[in-house]
Design a protein around this motif. Structure first.
Motif, PDB file in Angstrom:
ATOM      1  N   GLY A 128      47.837  48.648  45.311  1.00 16.02           N
ATOM      2  CA  GLY A 128      47.453  49.536  44.227  1.00 16.02           C
ATOM      3  C   GLY A 128      47.102  48.867  42.913  1.00 16.02           C
ATOM      4  N   GLU A 129      47.186  47.544  42.850  1.00 16.71           N
ATOM      5  CA  GLU A 129      46.768  46.886  41.609  1.00 16.71           C
ATOM      6  C   GLU A 129      45.246  46.922  41.492  1.00 16.71           C
ATOM      7  OE1 GLU A 129      48.397  42.965  40.976  1.00 16.71           O
ATOM      8  OE2 GLU A 129      50.446  43.637  41.264  1.00 16.71           O
TER       9      GLU A 129
ATOM     10  N   VAL B 269      37.938  37.682  34.006  1.00 12.62           N
ATOM     11  CA  VAL B 269      38.032  39.103  34.351  1.00 12.62           C
ATOM     12  C   VAL B 269      36.828  39.511  35.188  1.00 12.62           C
ATOM     13  CG1 VAL B 269      39.279  39.516  32.195  1.00 12.62           C
ATOM     14  CG2 VAL B 269      36.834  40.010  32.297  1.00 12.62           C
ATOM     15  N   PRO B 270      37.038  40.462  36.110  1.00 10.47           N
ATOM     16  CA  PRO B 270      35.886  40.961  36.868  1.00 10.47           C
ATOM     17  C   PRO B 270      34.995  41.783  35.958  1.00 10.47           C
ATOM     18  CG  PRO B 270      37.837  42.267  37.348  1.00 10.47           C
ATOM     19  CD  PRO B 270      38.294  41.160  36.440  1.00 10.47           C
ATOM     20  N   MET B 271      33.726  41.891  36.300  1.00 11.37           N
ATOM     21  CA  MET B 271      32.817  42.722  35.495  1.00 11.37           C
ATOM     22  C   MET B 271      33.252  44.178  35.558  1.00 11.37           C
ATOM     23  SD  MET B 271      29.463  42.576  37.968  1.00 11.37           S
ATOM     24  CE  MET B 271      29.282  43.673  39.393  1.00 11.37           C
ATOM     25  N   SER B 272      33.865  44.566  36.686  1.00 11.12           N
ATOM     26  CA  SER B 272      34.323  45.950  36.865  1.00 11.12           C
ATOM     27  C   SER B 272      35.465  45.951  37.864  1.00 11.12           C
ATOM     28  CB  SER B 272      33.176  46.823  37.381  1.00 11.12           C
ATOM     29  OG  SER B 272      33.644  48.138  37.644  1.00 11.12           O
ATOM     30  N   ASP B 273      36.334  46.953  37.750  1.00 11.40           N
ATOM     31  CA  ASP B 273      37.373  47.111  38.766  1.00 11.40           C
ATOM     32  C   ASP B 273      36.881  47.946  39.943  1.00 11.40           C
ATOM     33  OD1 ASP B 273      39.274  45.551  37.571  1.00 11.40           O
ATOM     34  OD2 ASP B 273      40.134  47.206  36.408  1.00 11.40           O
ATOM     35  N   ALA B 274      35.752  48.604  39.755  1.00 16.37           N
ATOM     36  CA  ALA B 274      35.175  49.387  40.856  1.00 16.37           C
ATOM     37  C   ALA B 274      34.291  48.469  41.684  1.00 16.37           C
ATOM     38  CB  ALA B 274      34.363  50.545  40.296  1.00 16.37           C
ATOM     39  N   PRO B 275      34.248  48.710  42.995  1.00 15.77           N
ATOM     40  CA  PRO B 275      33.415  47.831  43.821  1.00 15.77           C
ATOM     41  C   PRO B 275      31.925  47.998  43.534  1.00 15.77           C
ATOM     42  CG  PRO B 275      34.388  49.602  45.145  1.00 15.77           C
ATOM     43  CD  PRO B 275      34.974  49.706  43.779  1.00 15.77           C
TER      44      PRO B 275
ATOM     45  N   GLY C  11      44.935  31.519  51.100  1.00 17.53           N
ATOM     46  CA  GLY C  11      46.110  31.929  50.335  1.00 17.53           C
ATOM     47  C   GLY C  11      45.701  32.861  49.201  1.00 17.53           C
ATOM     48  N   MET C  12      44.603  32.494  48.530  1.00 15.48           N
ATOM     49  CA  MET C  12      44.064  33.319  47.444  1.00 15.48           C
ATOM     50  C   MET C  12      43.627  34.694  47.959  1.00 15.48           C
ATOM     51  SD  MET C  12      43.173  33.438  44.226  1.00 15.48           S
ATOM     52  CE  MET C  12      42.694  31.939  43.349  1.00 15.48           C
ATOM     53  N   HIS C  13      42.891  34.706  49.056  1.00 18.43           N
ATOM     54  CA  HIS C  13      42.371  35.985  49.569  1.00 18.43           C
ATOM     55  C   HIS C  13      43.499  36.884  50.076  1.00 18.43           C
ATOM     56  CE1 HIS C  13      38.704  33.951  49.000  1.00 18.43           C
ATOM     57  NE2 HIS C  13      38.714  33.250  50.120  1.00 18.43           N
ATOM     58  N   ILE C  14      44.497  36.280  50.692  1.00 13.32           N
ATOM     59  CA  ILE C  14      45.632  37.062  51.192  1.00 13.32           C
ATOM     60  C   ILE C  14      46.367  37.708  50.020  1.00 13.32           C
ATOM     61  CG2 ILE C  14      47.921  36.899  52.285  1.00 13.32           C
ATOM     62  CD1 ILE C  14      46.666  34.696  54.112  1.00 13.32           C
ATOM     63  N   ALA C  15      46.640  36.898  48.991  1.00  5.22           N
ATOM     64  CA  ALA C  15      47.355  37.421  47.820  1.00  5.22           C
ATOM     65  C   ALA C  15      46.550  38.543  47.163  1.00  5.22           C
ATOM     66  CB  ALA C  15      47.627  36.296  46.827  1.00  5.22           C
ATOM     67  N   ARG C  16      45.253  38.307  46.969  1.00  4.09           N
ATOM     68  CA  ARG C  16      44.420  39.331  46.323  1.00  4.09           C
ATOM     69  C   ARG C  16      44.392  40.601  47.149  1.00  4.09           C
ATOM     70  NH1 ARG C  16      39.647  36.909  46.435  1.00  4.09           N
ATOM     71  NH2 ARG C  16      39.798  36.145  44.293  1.00  4.09           N
ATOM     72  N   SER C  17      44.185  40.445  48.454  1.00  3.17           N
ATOM     73  CA  SER C  17      43.987  41.618  49.316  1.00  3.17           C
ATOM     74  C   SER C  17      45.226  42.489  49.372  1.00  3.17           C
ATOM     75  CB  SER C  17      43.593  41.164  50.727  1.00  3.17           C
ATOM     76  OG  SER C  17      42.422  40.370  50.669  1.00  3.17           O
ATOM     77  N   TRP C  18      46.375  41.841  49.484  1.00  6.20           N
ATOM     78  CA  TRP C  18      47.559  42.689  49.628  1.00  6.20           C
ATOM     79  C   TRP C  18      47.941  43.324  48.312  1.00  6.20           C
ATOM     80  CZ3 TRP C  18      52.656  43.650  48.596  1.00  6.20           C
ATOM     81  CH2 TRP C  18      53.392  42.698  47.885  1.00  6.20           C
ATOM     82  N   ARG C  19      47.671  42.631  47.186  1.00 11.59           N
ATOM     83  CA  ARG C  19      47.952  43.242  45.875  1.00 11.59           C
ATOM     84  C   ARG C  19      47.006  44.419  45.615  1.00 11.59           C
ATOM     85  NH1 ARG C  19      52.845  42.018  43.657  1.00 11.59           N
ATOM     86  NH2 ARG C  19      53.349  39.860  44.105  1.00 11.59           N
ATOM     87  N   LEU C  20      45.737  44.276  46.016  1.00 10.26           N
ATOM     88  CA  LEU C  20      44.797  45.394  45.869  1.00 10.26           C
ATOM     89  C   LEU C  20      45.257  46.574  46.718  1.00 10.26           C
ATOM     90  CD1 LEU C  20      41.317  43.579  45.997  1.00 10.26           C
ATOM     91  CD2 LEU C  20      42.325  44.740  44.020  1.00 10.26           C
ATOM     92  N   ARG C  21      45.661  46.289  47.959  1.00  8.47           N
ATOM     93  CA  ARG C  21      46.129  47.373  48.838  1.00  8.47           C
ATOM     94  C   ARG C  21      47.385  48.032  48.282  1.00  8.47           C
ATOM     95  NH1 ARG C  21      44.777  44.185  53.309  1.00  8.47           N
ATOM     96  NH2 ARG C  21      42.829  44.938  54.216  1.00  8.47           N
TER      97      ARG C  21
END
Lengths: 321, 321
Positions: free
Chosen positions: A110-111, A131-137, A98-108
């Protein structure tokens, strides 16, 4: 008054202390910046193992028996994926999915990873900033004589079998710190940095490798307290010792002290490693000796208070480095 | 010898007969082409409700109590998604999600819907060809006075509340039939077409709207047997009667006979609607009267045999239309 704390965390061990810090500090006083070097794309989903570990631990949803993932997890989607012939080397629980689905579709949609992580942690009732260390992969990769493997491929799929020649943090040099990490690093009220008990070479170094982070930390006029991930000279999570051996990275508090030279002001080490204090003092580091194994919430909060005290003592004693 | 059967199917009712046909025909003798007009993108996943209904029914995995989805389903991922603040109007079971995840990532990786559907149905042990009507996206949309809604949004999210002015199959005119549907339509050994008991206006019309399909069907020198979805003059699944009323589409076998004029040669109608036979004969259609309610595998296989017999009788009686 300086009262804000920046915590740097990897996964399991770090996540426990991060949860302890969130339990003893109000949301406005804590920023938890998390390693994203172990993130990877799997079955079309973006999986952030360390962010999830910190999130689940802080929300009290983590499975303390298994040591990862969500408590009370089920595995039905994975069973179907296996039946459909999809790869199953990375086990994904239903709630976790559920977490991965929510994250993945929100990233796609454009968030940024920061925005998504804020949304998801808020959804789980977490008021603190994870917070992530970076928004870039950034991708932690193991270079072996045969191939370059993303960390989870090396660690989970290949079970650490390839002989490692080097470790690299692909994309880190170009990656900017996430807005909240950058903000924490430049806050006038920053009181100290706590490096949670995560593997220095695998979980903390990727954070330090993000463009400008190491330099910003080194220039901070505040204590940087490292909570050692070692107990009795050994990592609590064992399987990485082969990798560290191959890379010539010593698993000792002295090696950790040297590794963080110029960054750390203070090490918190386990009672079992009290003998290391002398060598660490010789490196110019302050030392706190305490029990660092975290079995429950009380342990996590106690160790969080010890780490915070170390930061405060440092602050009072030294002012600036 | 002509022995291949092409079945056209929508979701639930059609899926039952499709499963019955798969139970009584060897894989080489059957192509099941399925409506994809109800497909939609949701939480970053591509969901194909009718393909899944046919797949689950044919694999024996369908939940016969609930009437949709997988038997023994759990809902843990959905609970997490809800907690994370994600939309929950379309309920996704955990096992079902395994299907959507596999499909979505394979599509993103560049496979066609036909290829993915072949892979997934094989994974579930289905040897018969379940194929999409087209590999290009076609979206059944309800045009209301306020907006244009994709079918699942209208049907599930809005619970059919908006007043429908028209129905359209966005993309259908440009969509080519899938390779296996096109192949079935042009097979020299095609013996007949069975239109499964799905809603003519909502589930079968999108298939007919795909570029060239209606014309190809009309030109076929073989029987086209329609199994009526009506029992006692009513659809077994009720909530769509409002929509059909608004569109002026009558729910009667006579209306269905007229709707398929030029395509159908034969209607299979329920015992409860025996009185409709005369009117259908007047339209030039042959009629079989039988029990059409399918409660279990025996019912499905019996109705499949009745429909196949109707096709064979037509073939022997008429040769070509």
């Amino acid at each position: 008054m300086r009262r804000h704390i920046l915590a740097l965390s990897g996964g399991v061990g770090g996540a426990k202390l991060a949860a302890g810090l969130a339990a003893v500090l109000p949301p406005c006083d804590l920023t938890i910046a998390v390693n994203t070097g172990d993130d990877f794309e799997h079955l079309g989903l973006t999986i952030c193992p360390d962010i999830d570990s910190v999130t689940y631990a802080t929300a009290g949803l983590n499975d303390t028996q298994r040591g990862w993932g969500v408590a009370g997890e089920t595995w039905q989607a994975m069973a179907m994926l296996r039946q459909l012939g999809e790869t199953d080397w990375f086990n994904l629980g239903d709630r976790d999915l559920g977490m991965h689905i929510a994250r993945s579709w929100r990233l796609r949609a454009g968030e940024t990873l920061s925005e998504v992580t804020g949304r998801l942690t808020n959804g789980l009732g977490i008021a603190h900033a994870i917070v992530p260390m970076s928004d870039a992969p950034v991708r932690t990769q193991i270079v072996s004589d045969e191939e370059v493997l993303d960390f989870q491929h090396y660690f989970v799929r290949e079970q650490c079998r390839p002989v490692a020649q080097a470790i690299r943090f692909e994309g880190a040099a170009q990656a900017q710190p996430s807005p909240r990490l950058a903000e924490a690093l430049s806050r006038p009220d920053l009181a100290g940095v706590i490096i949670c008990p995560s593997n220095p070479y695998l979980s903390v170094d990727p954070i330090l490798a993000v463009n400008g982070v190491r330099q910003a930390l080194a220039a901070l006029p505040v204590p940087v307290v490292v909570v050692s991930p070692l107990v009795g000279g050994k990592s609590l999570k064992g399987p990485l010792s082969k990798l560290l051996d191959e890379l010539g990275a010593e698993a000792s508090n002295l090696a950790i002290g040297k590794h963080y030279k110029g960054l750390a002001t203070h090490l918190v080490i386990d009672d079992a490693d009290a003998a290391d204090a002398e060598g660490l003092h010789a490196l110019g580091l302050s030392v706190t000796i305490t029990g660092t194994v975290m079995c429950d919430a009380d342990d996590r909060e106690r160790l969080a208070r010890v780490a915070l005290s170390a930061a405060r003592i440092e602050q009072e004693d030294h002012g600036t480095r």
